[in-house]
Enzyme design. Structure first.
Site, PDB file in Angstrom:
ATOM      1  CD  GLU A  25      -0.666   0.817   3.630  1.00 23.41           C
ATOM      2  OE1 GLU A  25      -1.085   1.944   3.321  1.00 23.41           O
ATOM      3  OE2 GLU A  25      -0.632   0.399   4.796  1.00 23.41           O
ATOM      4  CE  LYS A 159      -3.677   2.085  11.582  1.00 21.44           C
ATOM      5  NZ  LYS A 159      -3.749   2.400  10.171  1.00 21.44           N
TER       6      LYS A 159
HETATM    7  N1  PSU Z   1      -0.228   0.985   8.944  1.00 23.07           N
HETATM    8  C1  PSU Z   1       0.790   1.794   9.296  1.00 23.07           C
HETATM    9  N2  PSU Z   1       0.667   3.117   9.016  1.00 23.07           N
HETATM   10  C2  PSU Z   1      -0.405   3.623   8.334  1.00 23.07           C
HETATM   11  C3  PSU Z   1      -1.471   2.762   7.938  1.00 23.07           C
HETATM   12  C4  PSU Z   1      -1.312   1.443   8.278  1.00 23.07           C
HETATM   13  O1  PSU Z   1       1.767   1.337   9.878  1.00 23.07           O
HETATM   14  O2  PSU Z   1      -0.434   4.815   8.042  1.00 23.07           O
HETATM   15  C5  PSU Z   1      -2.648   3.259   7.129  1.00 23.07           C
HETATM   16  C6  PSU Z   1      -3.137   2.108   6.257  1.00 23.07           C
HETATM   17  O3  PSU Z   1      -3.108   2.540   4.922  1.00 23.07           O
HETATM   18  C7  PSU Z   1      -4.551   1.829   6.700  1.00 23.07           C
HETATM   19  C8  PSU Z   1      -4.983   3.214   7.120  1.00 23.07           C
HETATM   20  O4  PSU Z   1      -5.327   1.275   5.692  1.00 23.07           O
HETATM   21  O5  PSU Z   1      -3.829   3.703   7.820  1.00 23.07           O
HETATM   22  C9  PSU Z   1      -6.250   3.174   7.931  1.00 23.07           C
HETATM   23  O6  PSU Z   1      -6.795   4.449   7.991  1.00 23.07           O
HETATM   24  P1  PSU Z   1      -8.302   4.651   8.548  1.00 23.07           P
HETATM   25  O7  PSU Z   1      -8.223   4.219   9.993  1.00 23.07           O
HETATM   26  O8  PSU Z   1      -8.581   6.116   8.393  1.00 23.07           O
HETATM   27  O9  PSU Z   1      -9.196   3.775   7.729  1.00 23.07           O
END
Ligand code: PSU
Ligand code: MN
Length: 318
Positions: A25, A159
Site C-alpha cells: 500500500e 494499529k
Molecule cells: N499501517 C501503518 N501506518 C499507516 C497505515 C497502516 O503502519 O499509516 C494506514 C493504512 O493505509 C490503513 C490506514 O489502511 O492507515 C487506515 O486508515 P483509517 O483508519 O482512516 O481507515
C-alpha cells in the site's frame, strides 16, 4: 472497455508466470511515516519482498490512474508530494475522476490488487474499530475490504491506537480468519502481545497457504489475515507504549481531529512523544511483514497455474 489500472511490466510478467507478487500500500508512505523514513521504508519493503524471489507491486493513484507496481521515481513522488489524497473505498472513484494523486489505504489497495488477480498483500497495521466507536462510529473501511477481497493480508495486527478486542470481533463477524504467525495471540503493532488469544496459528508459509487455499476452494471469498509480531529487538512493550497512546488520543479529542485525519495524527504524535521509538518499531514491522508476504507469495504461486488461468486451485485439481 479500457482497463482501469496500469500494471508495471515486472508485475505483469510475474502474474503471467504464476503469480509471485506481493501488493504493497501507499498510505503508509504518504500519510503514515515522515520524510525521509517513508521513502527509505517503501524501498526497503520492496527489497524485502525481492529477497524471497517474489515481485513487489506498490499501489497508488497517479494522476487519476491506479498503478500497480510503481517505479522508484513514482514512489519518491508519492512520498514527497503534499497533495496526495488518502484513498479508501469511498473516494477511489472520485480521485480517479478528478485525475488527482492518491495514496491507497489497505482497503483501496486490496480492491485494486484484486482487480489484477494478486493474491498476497502486506501492510503495517490494518485499520479497524476506533476506541469510542460506540459514539463516533469510526470503523475503517479496511475491515469492509478484508471481508470482500480474497487475498492473504500480512500485518502486525491492527494499529495499537484502535480497540483491538472490538476489531477482532468485527473480523470474526465478517468471516475473516485471523492467523497468528508463530504466535497464539493478536500482536499489538508496536508490541508483540495484546493479551487477546487467537484460535488459529501457522508457523510456516506452507501452513498459511494450505489454510488460504482451502478457505477459497470452499467458496469463502474473504481475505485471510496473517498477523506477525514486530521483531523482538524493535518492540515497545504494551505497558510502555500505553501512556503515549492515551496522550495522543486525548490530544486528538481536544483538537477535534476526526475522520481520515485521525490515524495519521495519532501515529505522528506517538512518534514524536516516544522520541522515534514507535517509528523504529513501525519500520521494522513493515519490513518483516513484506518479507513474510514474499515467502507466502512464493508458496501460493507454486499451487497456481502459470499464465491465463490464475485460479488458485486449477493446478492441484488436475
Ligand atoms: N499501517 C501503518 N501506518 C499507516 C497505515 C497502516 O503502519 O499509516 C494506514 C493504512 O493505509 C490503513 C490506514 O489502511 O492507515 C487506515 O486508515 P483509517 O483508519 O482512516 O481507515
Ligand atoms: Mn476512520
Amino acid at each position: 472497455m479500457k482497463r482501469m489500472f496500469e500494471l508495471s511490466p515486472m508485475t505483469a510478467s510475474a502474474l503471467n508466470g504464476g503469480g509471485k507478487v506481493v501488493a504493497l500500500e501507499s498510505t503508509v508512505i504518504a500519510h503514515g511515516l515522515p520524510e525521509p523514513a517513508n521513502i527509505e521504508t517503501a524501498l526497503a519493503c520492496e527489497t524485502a519482498v525481492r529477497s524471497t524471489g517474489a515481485v513487489p507491486a506498490t499501489i497508488a493513484i497517479l494522476g487519476g490512474r491506479p498503478v500497480i507496481g510503481m517505479t522508484e521515481d513514482q514512489i519518491r513522488e508519492v512520498a514527497s508530494n503534499k497533495d496526495v489524497a488518502k484513498v479508501n473505498l469511498a473516494n477511489l472513484g472520485s480521485v480517479v475522476s478528478s485525475g488527482s494523486w492518491g495514496a491507497t489505504t489497505v482497503a483501496a489497495s486490496l480492491h485494486i490488487a484484486d482487480l489484477a488477480g494478486i493474491k498476497v498483500f502486506a501492510t503495517g497495521g490494518i485499520g479497524g474499530v476506533h476506541r469510542g466507536a460506540g459514539q463516533s462510529f469510526d470503523i475503517s473501511s479496511d475491515l469492509t475490504a478484508l471481508a470482500r477481497y480474497p487475498l492473504i493480508t500480512v500485518c502486525a495486527g491492527a494499529k495499537a491506537i484502535l480497540d483491538l478486542a472490538k476489531t477482532l470481533e468485527v473480523l470474526e463477524t465478517c468471516g475473516v480468519p485471523v492467523i497468528g504467525y508463530g504466535t497464539d495471540e493478536l500482536p499489538a503493532f508496536y508490541s508483540r502481545s495484546s493479551g487477546l488469544k487467537l484460535d488459529l496459528r501457522a508457523d510456516s508459509p506452507s501452513e498459511v497457504a494450505r489454510i488460504a487455499l482451502n478457505h477459497w476452494k470452499l467458496g469463502l471469498g474473504t481475505s485471510i489475515l496473517v498477523v506477525a509480531p514486530v521483531p523482538a529487538a524493535d518492540e515497545i512493550p504494551a505497558d510502555e507504549i500505553a501512556g503515549f497512546i492515551e496522550e495522543a488520543l486525548a490530544a486528538a479529542s481536544t483538537m477535534k481531529v476526526s475522520g481520515k485525519a485521525v490515524t495519521p495524527f495519532l501515529l505522528a504524535r506517538i512518534a514524536e512523544r516516544s522520541a522515534g521509538r514507535s517509528l523504529k518499531a513501525n519500520i521494522s514491522l513493515l519490513k518483516n511483514n513484506a518479507k513474510i508476504a514474499g515467502q507466502i507469495a512464493v508458496e501460493i504461486a507454486s499451487h497456481m497455474q502459470p499464465a491465463g488461468d490464475r485460479s488458485y486451485n486449477s493446478k492441484d485439481d488436475q
